[in-house]
Design an enzyme around this catalytic site. Structure first.
Site, short mmCIF file in Angstrom:
data_model
loop_
_atom_site.label_atom_id
_atom_site.label_comp_id
_atom_site.label_asym_id
_atom_site.label_seq_id
_atom_site.Cartn_x
_atom_site.Cartn_y
_atom_site.Cartn_z
N ASP A 214 -11.03 -6.80 -0.71
CA ASP A 214 -10.05 -5.74 -0.95
C ASP A 214 -10.13 -5.19 -2.37
OD1 ASP A 214 -9.20 -6.04 1.61
OD2 ASP A 214 -7.26 -6.92 1.12
N ALA B 119 0.57 0.85 2.36
CA ALA B 119 -0.68 0.09 2.30
C ALA B 119 -0.55 -1.12 1.39
CB ALA B 119 -1.83 0.99 1.81
N LEU C 68 5.02 -8.08 -0.89
CA LEU C 68 5.35 -9.17 0.03
C LEU C 68 5.67 -10.46 -0.74
CD1 LEU C 68 5.59 -10.11 2.97
CD2 LEU C 68 3.15 -10.60 2.94
#
Lengths: 255, 255, 255, 255
Positions: A44, A152, A159
């Site tokens: 990522d 996104a 989170l």
């Protein structure tokens, strides 16, 4: 949709570099400037870097996982790349635009695909005033920090700070506190994606705060504006049945 | 219990200094070395400072609130000080002892009344290994940070990080993560007050971490041990009916 | 927009009944069937009742607070009602449609403006299988219950169950567990407002479950489908500057 | 410590019944009244049942897992039972004593090893007043319910309701709300194990509430007192290195 000119980029680890060599040999290797699609080989982190680097061109990016965290990446395979590209779903996202003023008076602008976060630099709690669309909504938040996340980015730092995961098409931003001290049980807010968010750093000499747009850090900020930039399109490609929507839905049912 | 020699200490704001003058005139003003009780005029910050400064003497400290945050302070009044001191409940607490090794090889020891916290210094997430009593319990916590709190500190930073408030006499420590990224929903643990907690900082060059014992900060730690020191007594005095137990119970029913 | 025929409805308490009399005398009192706007005098309970009763007519409803909980109500005033109605913002919402099959084989349909919730009826934990759009996403949730909330309902039961508050225009539904036992830390999901949610009650004889659409309860359900019904418009009117958007934003910054 | 007379009990599933037969043949089978140790073959449900049934005798119980949830059970093995019993750690716990008054005026007493929970019986929210040691601490809690948990029960229903896991020797009880509506962000409290907790059910005709002591349910309660009963000892046996302390510590590091 078919793609003919592929440019490959890869992280600097053997696993990714070897894949880069095999795939370039097999599918050709256009320069990024020349290509109509970019294929990113890594995790990522590379996807975010590549999106940042080519953000203003609106070129679609297809990632294949050769790293450890691959939420934004497709499964790696040598074969059938052209077919997969042709069949892929394209997610269209917009970045956040951050405008930060530093204690030394300089102004800095940066784009963020995941989130803009503010965090105290020292043992002193940060004190922040938060305004939405020009109206003060939180006169003083005493905290470790706070963040604004895109859908996104909602599975990333947001989170960790206990913010909600947001579906890609929800047209929302998450405003999430990081260890709020006072008001002590404030959990943040879901804001319209049109929201203009402003953070004023209170008592900034005694309580210095840094701002981070994705991984780019600015120390000693005093005033930070954050809003979505709808004029920039980020195009990420995902294999059929593994769209970003699907990934985020799946992520919400993980435990 | 009666107290005859009172030493006063006060924060450097007019409200506290004026009270200091009035009370010294009225009740005499012993030196701290000579006194059998200390009266602290200010907020919780002063109480913590005073406890730290006189920690090894085991002298009781009675606070009166002349500051903004007064969780540990009694209500301010000029009158009846001797009667209040004589009638006060004494809470006996023990501090945490932190032993930190820095990246430069130096070792530092500090005591903490509220908590020892670790926090990432830069935009890079901290990676920590946590052991309890010599056994690894969390091989890798990717996070903003983590803290160990005493019961007395459980309403402070621990609460901001969503840790539980602990009754004073519970013989527990709270281990509470700060924005845990992986494992993403780990909520921390309540540990026996005998627990020896060790944090090893992983990848500490790329991911520098600071440790803070109450307000004292150590940058670039690589290994941090934390445990209660039962040999040191902290004695705080509270008016009848407003004991620390009662305050913490009340705090748990606030909303 | 101007309204000429006003029908008043009121709860059965003196405060509301007296207001009903005064306002009817002053502004006339059309029958609901005849009116082009309904004015509801009471609390949120009355607003929900009135919306339910007139749901299929698409008539706008303006509430004035004569009750204890008035999140959906405007401030009460005798004067300037026509001006306030003419200037009001209209929020357009859609209800949830619940289709429930009971253990006795009967089928029931109900609409919900706030939420559809399922809850265990006895001391036995409920076991539920949750599917979204025909795909099982949670094979077995052991819990007290679960709910699906609209944005309008997100500040009600959903909030108690720790679900996120959702802006009115976010086109989302909240799926929120109630005391999840296994998986124990599942926090629920934000779903597209197009999502079709299905709950199958597992082991329903031993573990009976009730379903509630707003306040209407169905005992011993075995299969429950929930989705938004976009063909029904609910029109609620709010004074300028106090739109439902604004109220939900404000609610998110309460602490 | 050695045990000579073993009584076996087993749940009514083939796996447990077969084990019962094998072990009785091999180690003899005293009657419970005659035995100096009970061996329970099943899951946590059986352990709780067995503890309840023999609570007043103070006989130690050693469980071996033949069920699905075995937090309180030791690993099943046919061999070396006597050696394992001799080497086991014994955890000494006390139950909660619940005294409930029902709407019909009858009074009921029950013991609970895990928790006493109150839950609304219908779609109407419960309204409760909570007192600790005779003092009202929460004048009105509007909620689905509330529970009081022992340390042993803290990993059960208490955990589902987001309450903290408590070490066995912490001398605490957890008071944990279930879907609190008002005050909406109240998270409960850790109480001294000496605390006498009282719940008064407000508006109990319109809002009926049931009370459950472990699995025993009482409908339509109006007043419920809960406190630890230190005069009853519950003795559970755990294999060396797998003490209840260790299990609860491990549980806190699960994710």
């Amino acid at each position: 949709m078919t793609f003919k000119k592929i440019a490959f980029v890869a992280t600097d680890v053997p696993e990714a570099q070897e894949a880069l060599k095999r795939l370039s040999d097999r599918y050709g290797d256009a320069t990024p400037a020349d290509a109509d699609v970019l294929v990113a080989l890594g995790g990522d982190g590379l996807m975010l870097q590549t999106l940042h680097k080519h953000m203003h061109r609106g070129i679609p990016i297809y990632g294949m996982n050769r790293g450890s965290v691959g939420f934004l990446m497709n499964e790696y395979r040598d074969d059938e790349l052209l077919e997969r590209l042709a069949a892929a779903d394209i997610a269209r996202l917009h970045p956040l635009r951050m405008n930060a003023t530093l204690a030394n008076g300089t102004k800095h602008e940066a784009l963020a695909i995941n989130e803009v976060s503010l965090l105290r630099e020292t043992a002193q709690a940060a004190k922040l005033r938060i305004s939405i669309d020009g109206k003060v909504r939180m006169p003083e938040l005493s905290c470790d920090g706070v963040l604004v996340s895109t859908p996104a980015g909602s599975t990333a730092y947001n989170l960790s700070a206990q913010g909600p995961i947001i579906p890609i098409d929800a047209a929302l931003l998450a405003l999430t506190p990081i260890s709020a001290f006072r008001p002590r049980r404030w959990r943040g807010a879901l804001l319209s994606h049109h929201a203009k968010v402003r953070f004023e750093i209170l008592d900034s000499e005694k309580r210095p705060v840094s701002a981070v747009a994705d991984h780019r850090e600015y120390r000693d900020v005093v005033d930070v504006h954050v809003e979505e930039d709808p004029t920039i399109d980020l195009l990420m490609m995902f294999d059929e049945g593994h769209s970003l929507d699907e990934r985020i839905l799946t992520e919400q049912f993980l435990y």
